[in-house]
Design a protein around this motif. Sequence first.
Motif, PDB file in Angstrom:
ATOM      1  N   UNK A  37      -1.582   7.258   1.783  1.00  0.00           N
ATOM      2  CA  UNK A  37      -2.084   5.787   1.945  1.00  0.00           C
ATOM      3  C   UNK A  37      -3.613   5.714   2.111  1.00  0.00           C
ATOM      4  N   UNK A  38      -4.220   4.708   1.736  1.00  0.00           N
ATOM      5  CA  UNK A  38      -5.552   4.461   2.063  1.00  0.00           C
ATOM      6  C   UNK A  38      -6.542   5.176   0.733  1.00  0.00           C
ATOM      7  N   UNK A  39      -5.855   6.400   0.352  1.00  0.00           N
ATOM      8  CA  UNK A  39      -6.696   6.799  -0.911  1.00  0.00           C
ATOM      9  C   UNK A  39      -6.712   6.012  -2.090  1.00  0.00           C
ATOM     10  N   UNK A  95      -6.559  -2.683  -9.179  1.00  0.00           N
ATOM     11  CA  UNK A  95      -6.792  -1.665  -8.086  1.00  0.00           C
ATOM     12  C   UNK A  95      -5.870  -2.210  -6.940  1.00  0.00           C
ATOM     13  N   UNK A  96      -5.577  -1.871  -5.790  1.00  0.00           N
ATOM     14  CA  UNK A  96      -4.534  -2.371  -4.705  1.00  0.00           C
ATOM     15  C   UNK A  96      -4.847  -3.690  -4.622  1.00  0.00           C
ATOM     16  N   UNK A 122       0.906  -1.241  -0.101  1.00  0.00           N
ATOM     17  CA  UNK A 122      -0.105   0.034  -0.024  1.00  0.00           C
ATOM     18  C   UNK A 122       0.797   1.094  -0.117  1.00  0.00           C
ATOM     19  N   UNK A 123       2.043   1.105   0.623  1.00  0.00           N
ATOM     20  CA  UNK A 123       2.982   2.246   0.638  1.00  0.00           C
ATOM     21  C   UNK A 123       3.561   2.591  -0.667  1.00  0.00           C
ATOM     22  N   UNK A 124       3.764   1.431  -1.219  1.00  0.00           N
ATOM     23  CA  UNK A 124       4.559   1.373  -2.602  1.00  0.00           C
ATOM     24  C   UNK A 124       3.609   2.163  -3.468  1.00  0.00           C
ATOM     25  N   UNK A 125       2.402   1.602  -3.515  1.00  0.00           N
ATOM     26  CA  UNK A 125       1.236   2.011  -4.509  1.00  0.00           C
ATOM     27  C   UNK A 125       1.165   3.877  -4.295  1.00  0.00           C
ATOM     28  N   UNK A 126       0.884   4.066  -2.813  1.00  0.00           N
ATOM     29  CA  UNK A 126       0.582   5.389  -2.760  1.00  0.00           C
ATOM     30  C   UNK A 126       1.566   6.360  -3.007  1.00  0.00           C
TER      31      UNK A 126
END
Length: 77
Positions: free
Chosen positions: A17-19, A61-62, A6-10
């Motif tokens: 993070x979380x968006x 998506x994530x 999630x951190x890498x994605x964000x």
Amino acid sequence: MTAKLERIWAETLGVLPGDLKDTTFFEAGGESISATRLVSRIEDELGVQIEVGDIFEEDPDLDALGRLVTAGGSHKG
């Protein structure tokens, strides 16, 4: 691995993070260079190799990216 992914994605997409967790990579503004960065960071930080083409074919998506990393990646070793 989920929090790291999630951190890498964000960070790759320039979001908090979380968006945009339910938004696909390209809907979130991803492009070819960010797909390359994403794949490279997954390999460097998680030790899992996926193909840039998987990002283009799947437009994950994530959650889908997490499944792709878990199921399809080959671990460095």
